[in-house]
Design a protein around this motif. Structure first.
Motif, PDB file in Angstrom:
ATOM      1  N   VAL A   1       0.844  -1.183   0.000  1.00 54.40           N
ATOM      2  CA  VAL A   1       0.000   0.000   0.000  1.00 54.40           C
ATOM      3  C   VAL A   1       0.887   1.242   0.000  1.00 54.40           C
ATOM      4  CG1 VAL A   1      -0.237   0.164   2.520  1.00 54.40           C
ATOM      5  CG2 VAL A   1      -2.025   1.097   1.049  1.00 54.40           C
ATOM      6  N   GLY A   2       0.437   2.232  -0.744  1.00 58.95           N
ATOM      7  CA  GLY A   2       1.139   3.510  -0.780  1.00 58.95           C
ATOM      8  C   GLY A   2       0.149   4.648  -0.903  1.00 58.95           C
ATOM      9  N   THR A   3       0.620   5.844  -0.617  1.00 62.60           N
ATOM     10  CA  THR A   3      -0.213   7.039  -0.705  1.00 62.60           C
ATOM     11  C   THR A   3       0.234   7.893  -1.884  1.00 62.60           C
ATOM     12  OG1 THR A   3      -0.537   7.050   1.694  1.00 62.60           O
ATOM     13  CG2 THR A   3      -0.976   9.112   0.531  1.00 62.60           C
ATOM     14  N   ILE A   4      -0.720   8.273  -2.709  1.00 58.57           N
ATOM     15  CA  ILE A   4      -0.413   9.136  -3.859  1.00 58.57           C
ATOM     16  C   ILE A   4      -0.026  10.514  -3.335  1.00 58.57           C
ATOM     17  CG2 ILE A   4      -1.326  10.228  -5.942  1.00 58.57           C
ATOM     18  CD1 ILE A   4      -3.198   7.749  -6.204  1.00 58.57           C
TER      19      ILE A   4
ATOM     20  N   VAL B   1      -3.466   3.440  -2.326  1.00 58.99           N
ATOM     21  CA  VAL B   1      -3.693   2.462  -3.386  1.00 58.99           C
ATOM     22  C   VAL B   1      -2.776   1.261  -3.171  1.00 58.99           C
ATOM     23  CG1 VAL B   1      -4.445   4.150  -5.115  1.00 58.99           C
ATOM     24  CG2 VAL B   1      -2.008   3.624  -4.885  1.00 58.99           C
ATOM     25  N   LEU B   2      -3.113   0.163  -3.827  1.00 57.79           N
ATOM     26  CA  LEU B   2      -2.251  -1.017  -3.826  1.00 57.79           C
ATOM     27  C   LEU B   2      -1.455  -1.052  -5.115  1.00 57.79           C
ATOM     28  CD1 LEU B   2      -4.588  -3.813  -2.405  1.00 57.79           C
ATOM     29  CD2 LEU B   2      -2.763  -2.590  -1.235  1.00 57.79           C
ATOM     30  N   GLY B   3      -0.198  -1.496  -5.015  1.00 59.14           N
ATOM     31  CA  GLY B   3       0.643  -1.596  -6.191  1.00 59.14           C
ATOM     32  C   GLY B   3       1.620  -2.755  -6.090  1.00 59.14           C
ATOM     33  N   VAL B   4       1.956  -3.331  -7.239  1.00 58.12           N
ATOM     34  CA  VAL B   4       2.985  -4.365  -7.312  1.00 58.12           C
ATOM     35  C   VAL B   4       4.319  -3.640  -7.419  1.00 58.12           C
ATOM     36  CG1 VAL B   4       3.887  -6.333  -8.613  1.00 58.12           C
ATOM     37  CG2 VAL B   4       1.405  -5.977  -8.444  1.00 58.12           C
TER      38      VAL B   4
ATOM     39  N   VAL C   1       7.743   8.495 -19.611  1.00 61.17           N
ATOM     40  CA  VAL C   1       7.660   8.139 -18.188  1.00 61.17           C
ATOM     41  C   VAL C   1       8.211   6.744 -17.957  1.00 61.17           C
ATOM     42  CG1 VAL C   1       6.081   7.681 -16.271  1.00 61.17           C
ATOM     43  CG2 VAL C   1       5.679   9.623 -17.770  1.00 61.17           C
ATOM     44  N   ARG C   2       9.084   6.636 -16.958  1.00 59.05           N
ATOM     45  CA  ARG C   2       9.593   5.325 -16.531  1.00 59.05           C
ATOM     46  C   ARG C   2       8.706   4.862 -15.384  1.00 59.05           C
ATOM     47  NH1 ARG C   2      14.218   2.200 -17.028  1.00 59.05           N
ATOM     48  NH2 ARG C   2      14.915   1.170 -15.132  1.00 59.05           N
ATOM     49  N   SER C   3       7.795   3.921 -15.672  1.00 58.72           N
ATOM     50  CA  SER C   3       6.853   3.429 -14.677  1.00 58.72           C
ATOM     51  C   SER C   3       7.561   2.392 -13.803  1.00 58.72           C
ATOM     52  CB  SER C   3       5.636   2.801 -15.365  1.00 58.72           C
ATOM     53  OG  SER C   3       4.681   2.395 -14.420  1.00 58.72           O
ATOM     54  N   GLU C   4       7.571   2.639 -12.480  1.00 55.56           N
ATOM     55  CA  GLU C   4       8.326   1.812 -11.542  1.00 55.56           C
ATOM     56  C   GLU C   4       7.453   0.886 -10.710  1.00 55.56           C
ATOM     57  OE1 GLU C   4      11.843   4.876 -10.382  1.00 55.56           O
ATOM     58  OE2 GLU C   4       9.824   5.372  -9.649  1.00 55.56           O
ATOM     59  N   VAL C   5       6.140   1.010 -10.833  1.00 58.91           N
ATOM     60  CA  VAL C   5       5.219   0.224 -10.018  1.00 58.91           C
ATOM     61  C   VAL C   5       3.921   0.041 -10.806  1.00 58.91           C
ATOM     62  CG1 VAL C   5       4.332   2.264  -8.830  1.00 58.91           C
ATOM     63  CG2 VAL C   5       4.148   0.058  -7.721  1.00 58.91           C
ATOM     64  N   LEU C   6       3.265  -1.101 -10.635  1.00 56.82           N
ATOM     65  CA  LEU C   6       1.973  -1.359 -11.272  1.00 56.82           C
ATOM     66  C   LEU C   6       0.879  -1.091 -10.244  1.00 56.82           C
ATOM     67  CD1 LEU C   6       0.243  -2.459 -13.633  1.00 56.82           C
ATOM     68  CD2 LEU C   6       0.492  -4.721 -12.603  1.00 56.82           C
ATOM     69  N   ILE C   7       0.111  -0.026 -10.458  1.00 56.28           N
ATOM     70  CA  ILE C   7      -0.992   0.321  -9.573  1.00 56.28           C
ATOM     71  C   ILE C   7      -2.177  -0.589  -9.939  1.00 56.28           C
ATOM     72  CG2 ILE C   7      -2.565   2.157  -8.847  1.00 56.28           C
ATOM     73  CD1 ILE C   7       0.430   2.545  -8.064  1.00 56.28           C
ATOM     74  N   LEU C   8      -2.828  -1.159  -8.906  1.00 54.42           N
ATOM     75  CA  LEU C   8      -3.876  -2.148  -9.139  1.00 54.42           C
ATOM     76  C   LEU C   8      -5.266  -1.531  -9.149  1.00 54.42           C
ATOM     77  CD1 LEU C   8      -2.515  -5.018  -6.873  1.00 54.42           C
ATOM     78  CD2 LEU C   8      -2.211  -4.702  -9.328  1.00 54.42           C
ATOM     79  N   GLY C   9      -6.118  -2.075 -10.015  1.00 55.07           N
ATOM     80  CA  GLY C   9      -7.498  -1.623 -10.121  1.00 55.07           C
ATOM     81  C   GLY C   9      -8.366  -2.710 -10.720  1.00 55.07           C
TER      82      GLY C   9
ATOM     83  N   GLY D   1      -7.717  -0.071  -2.977  1.00 54.82           N
ATOM     84  CA  GLY D   1      -7.005   0.448  -1.818  1.00 54.82           C
ATOM     85  C   GLY D   1      -7.720   0.048  -0.543  1.00 54.82           C
ATOM     86  N   PRO D   2      -7.091   0.263   0.598  1.00 49.85           N
ATOM     87  CA  PRO D   2      -7.721  -0.100   1.873  1.00 49.85           C
ATOM     88  C   PRO D   2      -8.905   0.823   2.182  1.00 49.85           C
ATOM     89  CG  PRO D   2      -5.688   1.091   2.268  1.00 49.85           C
ATOM     90  CD  PRO D   2      -5.767   0.864   0.786  1.00 49.85           C
ATOM     91  N   ASP D   3      -9.861   0.297   2.973  1.00 50.63           N
ATOM     92  CA  ASP D   3     -10.996   1.138   3.364  1.00 50.63           C
ATOM     93  C   ASP D   3     -10.737   1.879   4.676  1.00 50.63           C
ATOM     94  OD1 ASP D   3     -11.273  -0.939   5.174  1.00 50.63           O
ATOM     95  OD2 ASP D   3     -13.334  -1.429   4.622  1.00 50.63           O
ATOM     96  N   GLN D   4      -9.553   1.656   5.259  1.00 56.65           N
ATOM     97  CA  GLN D   4      -9.093   2.412   6.425  1.00 56.65           C
ATOM     98  C   GLN D   4      -7.621   2.744   6.196  1.00 56.65           C
ATOM     99  OE1 GLN D   4      -9.937   0.606  10.224  1.00 56.65           O
ATOM    100  NE2 GLN D   4     -11.728  -0.440   9.391  1.00 56.65           N
ATOM    101  N   ALA D   5      -7.149   3.833   6.770  1.00 57.70           N
ATOM    102  CA  ALA D   5      -5.746   4.232   6.596  1.00 57.70           C
ATOM    103  C   ALA D   5      -4.825   3.196   7.233  1.00 57.70           C
ATOM    104  CB  ALA D   5      -5.507   5.602   7.215  1.00 57.70           C
ATOM    105  N   VAL D   6      -3.786   2.828   6.505  1.00 58.84           N
ATOM    106  CA  VAL D   6      -2.751   1.921   7.008  1.00 58.84           C
ATOM    107  C   VAL D   6      -1.389   2.528   6.704  1.00 58.84           C
ATOM    108  CG1 VAL D   6      -4.165  -0.170   6.837  1.00 58.84           C
ATOM    109  CG2 VAL D   6      -2.788   0.528   4.882  1.00 58.84           C
ATOM    110  N   ARG D   7      -0.368   1.986   7.337  1.00 51.89           N
ATOM    111  CA  ARG D   7       0.993   2.497   7.166  1.00 51.89           C
ATOM    112  C   ARG D   7       1.481   2.238   5.739  1.00 51.89           C
ATOM    113  NH1 ARG D   7       5.982  -0.223   8.208  1.00 51.89           N
ATOM    114  NH2 ARG D   7       4.701  -2.011   8.714  1.00 51.89           N
ATOM    115  N   ASN D   8       2.046   3.267   5.098  1.00 49.97           N
ATOM    116  CA  ASN D   8       2.620   3.099   3.754  1.00 49.97           C
ATOM    117  C   ASN D   8       3.669   1.990   3.793  1.00 49.97           C
ATOM    118  OD1 ASN D   8       1.102   5.098   2.560  1.00 49.97           O
ATOM    119  ND2 ASN D   8       2.642   6.666   2.827  1.00 49.97           N
TER     120      ASN D   8
END
Length: 112
Positions: A16-19, A66-69, A80-88, A100-107
């Motif tokens: 999980v990461g934050t935009i 969001v979640l990303g690989v 653009v050099r894409s470094e991660v695959l954002i999931l959807g 993404g999570p439905d509650q805030a979690v640690r990046n």
């Protein structure tokens, strides 16, 4: 459908990461948005390109988790050099809805 082992699943590192930043990507062949996502101290900030314009505008994305690989090799998408695959997921009309999570979690927290 092909079965995989648990080890196969664990080889895919989904975090999980934050935009932190989002910009229009007019150079993309298909409508897309450039994203900068903070995956925490171990991984850091990664850049991506996502075809998510059906439901999102850049100004609505900052702060969204969001979640990303994070362990795919980087891929060049135009300038653009894409470094991660954002999931959807695709909606009924083919637009992408981010996962993404439905509650805030640690990046950087790994999907379990």
């Amino acid at each position: 459908m092909t079965d995989i082992t648990f080890d196969d699943f664990m080889a895919v590192d989904i975090r999980v990461g934050t935009i932190t930043r989002a910009e229009d990507f007019p150079e993309a062949r298909k409508p897309a948005i450039k994203l900068w996502v903070d995956f925490g101290g171990e991984i850091g900030e990664k850049k991506s390109s996502a075809q998510i314009t059906a439901h999102y505008a850049p100004e609505t994305l900052v702060g969204k988790q969001v979640l990303g690989v994070v362990n795919f090799p980087p891929r060049q998408i135009g300038p653009v050099r894409s470094e991660v695959l954002i999931l959807g997921l695709h909606d009924a009309d083919g637009g992408v809805v981010l996962i993404g999570p439905d509650q805030a979690v640690r990046n950087g927290e790994r999907m379990c």
